[in-house]
Design an enzyme around this catalytic site. Structure first.
Site, short mmCIF file in Angstrom:
data_model
loop_
_atom_site.label_atom_id
_atom_site.label_comp_id
_atom_site.label_asym_id
_atom_site.label_seq_id
_atom_site.Cartn_x
_atom_site.Cartn_y
_atom_site.Cartn_z
N CYS A 130 0.80 -1.22 0.00
CA CYS A 130 0.00 0.00 0.00
C CYS A 130 0.84 1.28 0.00
CB CYS A 130 -0.96 0.00 1.18
SG CYS A 130 -2.14 -1.38 1.10
N HIS A 154 -2.79 7.99 6.48
CA HIS A 154 -3.10 6.71 5.85
C HIS A 154 -4.54 6.32 6.17
CE1 HIS A 154 -2.10 3.03 3.82
NE2 HIS A 154 -2.40 2.28 4.88
N HIS A 178 -10.03 2.34 0.20
CA HIS A 178 -8.60 2.06 0.29
C HIS A 178 -8.17 1.51 -1.06
CE1 HIS A 178 -4.69 1.10 1.45
NE2 HIS A 178 -4.89 0.26 2.47
#
Length: 779
Positions: free
Chosen positions: A140, A272, A308
């Protein structure tokens, strides 16, 4: 000696997500607190509404990248093509490769006659750029990692413009993986508040990074500046960060330090913020550790709005942070409930004049990345011109395991002795299993097992003891293709609910590297490069940048690839895998076997190596990456671009003797593997660079078979031995050599220490070269 890096400006951006197609449409929706969760199941459907007959990933990436260039008002034809490069972050590559290979292996219906390694290749062809190209698969943080790489390329003058972005499209195995951990929230996520799960999303995002001087000369608006980045691993757990957020804390401090900034100069942080308890807790604690003053900056997460987006989120959030700086508008955190433990800009956007912002990303495997962006370029921090030494190496191959046994076997090997038929990591397992901690063995797939074993060998060979400032950069052509194949078979045979929650993390390349950080206690940078067979040398260059910036004292560079039945079957149809021995530089195709393998080297700041009394195996003197597709499918590689990579590496290795380059005698460790279109392109490139009668040529694939990304580092390990006074690995001249091969293959023995050129190329047009020399050489 030190060098002052160039200021790096952002002059164009592009966004597409479930919220819409186009930067301003997405930006307005994010600022309004709108959410795409539940509204868009497939990013390709969004594009198909605007772009009839949109095929798949490559087209999405191409359109988005060119959209960012249009926003920057940049005509690629106005620049030298070697000044324009590409960096991309995604975790979709291995899944797309496996799908491509399965079609080829089963019925030959894959559209290309050779492997399509990256979805950046089509963009590169459309762009016409021939500068550096790299694809990152660091979980990620993949596209944030790509931005850091692109920043280095522009700051150091290796490129004037870098088109950098992130892309992620969901597939059944990705969704099933997160479902197996019960981490998907059925309701819209609420980062820093409810923290009961995440929402998955799809996106493509691009930025144009350009030297400030170029942007000023073109007279275009500068949206923001990239001022630095910090990259770390936390060596804590494969799927969860440490509760104290120590990895992210180190990344933020490192990024700010390299930008010459203090924490109290930061006006906003794009977090994040996944909405999972472990991530949110760690991130908030990292923020508390960094921002200890009376006025900590606000932080927000866009993931409740766009989901996400995994490998794309670093680039997407860097674009949103750039737009926040441009407009003086902080994007909100939707669904912020109650009284959040931090100012998270709840609900709707907020006006604020900010000069400096951070954009943070966290990935499985313990990787963390923090980007510093600003409205001004600031004062770039000087970088010391550090000499870099190799101090250790490790090998897993069908020929031998371990550096010394590999070199001994390579000297004895003769054509015809290479293994007949491919070998997978499972076939080699007994040769390296003792280098892996027993507690990790049951969790590792073949790629991970070879990576950990090779890294352990290199660590031991270098005599390292403290991993606090030691990083790892993984290189892999096919990524965790074995796990991808196994998971798809499980889904097809039993259903997605039967995917193993224990083995599912292995689908992410950063996890592969993460196991090595746990095994060795590494706290330095973590990155994963996946750009085909050139990945090993690209990773080496990235590691060199990280050390020269002071992000690490040493970096373990590991290149590893496994082989599955599907991959071997496809390679057979492509003419890249066959019976018998590999015969490099032969007119008649003789590719031999494709085989699993791994190679690792420890690259270390020379002064650090000498201070701890390490034995130096050699020195890194030059490095270069270029790109460019060939003319036709039958000639898929561009000899001119390959030659450019060789020339720049050679020039960098001896800048005071660049004009005499063509007459210097060096040993060349080639990428040839018995595939005439590859071998001939390499020879054509080589003959334009080195014409000395003393230049000698070899290719270790003649002994090892084709080991994909590991091949170049196996060559590097052989080259370090050779340039230090060892023997050049034997390569008998084929009975029907390609034109031009004879002059290099028939060169006689050379006494003393010499420099060596190692080179590699990837299908689709990516080329890399490195020059190494005996211990003690360097700036």
């Amino acid at each position: 000696m030190s060098e002052t890096p160039r200021r790096v400006a952002v002059t164009g951006v592009y966004l597409a997500s479930g919220l819409g197609v186009g930067t301003e449409e997405v930006w307005q929706a994010v600022c309004a607190g709108s959410s795409a969760v539940g509204r868009c199941s497939d990013l390709a459907d969004v594009f198909a509404a605007r772009l009839p007959d949109a095929p798949a990933a490559a087209l999405l990436v191409e359109r988005a990248g060119l959209g960012a260039l249009r926003h920057a008002a940049l005509d690629p034809d106005s620049l030298d093509p070697y000044e324009i490069g590409i960096a991309l972050g995604t975790n979709s590559g291995s899944e797309e490769l496996w799908t491509h290979y399965r079609r080829a292996a089963e019925d030959g219906s894959a559209p290309a006659r050779h492997p399509a390694h990256t979805c950046a290749d089509r963009l590169g062809a459309a762009l016409g750029g021939r500068g550096p190209k790299a694809v990152f698969a660091t979980g990620c943080i993949a596209s944030a990692n790509a931005i850091g790489y692109a920043y280095d390329a522009v700051a150091t003058g290796r490129a004037t413009v870098m088109l950098v972005g992130g892309y992620e499209a969901l597939n059944i195995t990705t969704v099933a993986t997160f479902a197996s951990w019960k981490s998907i929230d059925s309701a819209p996520s609420a980062p820093y508040a409810r923290s009961s799960g995440l929402n998955l999303g799809e996106a493509v995002a691009f930025l144009v990074l350009e030297s400030e001087r170029s942007a000023r000369a073109r007279g275009v608006p500068i949206l923001s500046y990239v001022r630095g980045y910090g990259l770390t691993s936390d060596a804590y757990h494969i799927t969860a960060p440490p509760p104290d957020g120590s990895g992210l804390r180190t990344a933020m401090f490192g990024a700010l330090g390299r930008a010459g900034l203090a924490p109290d100069e930061v006006g906003y942080v794009n977090g994040h913020g996944t909405g999972t308890r472990a991530n949110d807790t760690a991130e908030l604690n990292a923020m508390r550790a960094v921002f200890t003053g009376p006025n900590p900056p606000p932080m927000s997460s866009s993931k409740p709005q766009v989901g996400h987006t995994l490998g794309a989120c670093g680039a997407l959030e860097a674009v949103l942070t750039t737009l926040a700086l441009r407009d003086g508008l902080l994007p909100p955190t939707a669904n912020a409930e109650g009284t959040p433990p931090w100012d998270v800009v709840p609900g709707t956007a907020r006006r604020a004049g900010i000069e400096v912002a951070l954009s943070n990303s966290i990935a499985f495997g313990g990787a963390c990345c923090s980007l510093v962006l600003g409205r001004s370029g600031g004062e770039p921090q000087d970088r010391p011109r550090r000499s870099l030494s190799f101090t250790g190496a490790g090998v897993v191959s069908g020929l031998a395991t371990g550096r010394r046994p590999f070199l001994a076997a390579l000297r004895r090997e003769r054509p015809g002795g290479a293994p007949d038929g491919f070998r997978s990591a499972r076939d080699l397992h007994d040769s390296f299993k003792d280098f892996i901690d027993p507690k990790y063995r049951p969790r590792l797939d073949g790629l991970g097992a070879m990576t950990v074993a090779a890294a352990r060998m290199a660590w031991d060979d270098a005599g390292l003891r403290d991993g606090t400032r030691v990083g790892i950069v993984l290189a892999t052509a096919a990524g965790p293709i074995g796990t991808v194949e196994q998971m798809n078979e499980t889904v097809e045979r039993e259903g997605p609910e039967y995917i193993s929650a224990v083995h599912a993390p292995n689908i992410v390349s950063s996890v592969t590297a993460g196991y090595a950080t746990l095994e060795l206690g590494l706290g330095g940078p973590l990155a994963a490069v996946s750009t085909g067979d050139a990945s090993g040398l690209i990773a080496l260059g990235h590691a060199a940048d990280l050390i020269r910036q002071g992000q690490a004292d040493a970096v373990i560079v590991v290149a590893a690839d496994d082989v599955t039945d599907t991959l071997a079957g496809a390679y057979g149809r492509y003419g890249l895998h066959g019976p018998g021995a590999c015969r490099p530089y032969s007119r008649t195709a003789a590719p031999g076997s494709v085989s699993a393998g791994a190679a690792a080297v420890v690259l270390e700041a020379s002064e650090h190596a000498r201070a701890r009394g390490a034995t130096e195996l050699g020195t890194l003197l030059g490095h270069s990456v270029s790109s460019g597709p060939g003319r036709t499918e039958d000639a898929p590689l561009c000899a001119e671009s390959w030659s450019r990579a060789m020339r720049r590496a050679l020039d960098e290795s001896a800048p005071d003797r660049a004009g005499a380059r063509v007459t210097e005698a060096v040993d060349v460790y080639g990428a040839a593997r018995g595939v005439p279109v590859v071998d001939d392109a390499e020879l054509t490139a080589l003959t334009s660079c080195l014409k000395s009668a003393g230049t000698r040529l070899t290719a270790v694939a003649g002994a090892t078979g084709h080991c994909q990304s590991a091949g170049a580092l196996l060559s590097l390990i052989a080259a370090l031995d050779g340039c230090g006074g060892g023997l050049l690995p034997h390569l008998a001249e084929p009975s029907d050599p390609l034109p031009g091969a004879h002059a290099y293959l028939s060169a006689g023995p050379a006494g003393g220490r010499r420099r060596a050129l190692v080179t590699a190329a990837s299908w689709g047009g990516t080329y890399a070269a490195a020059v190494v020399g005996p211990a003690g050489e360097g700036p």
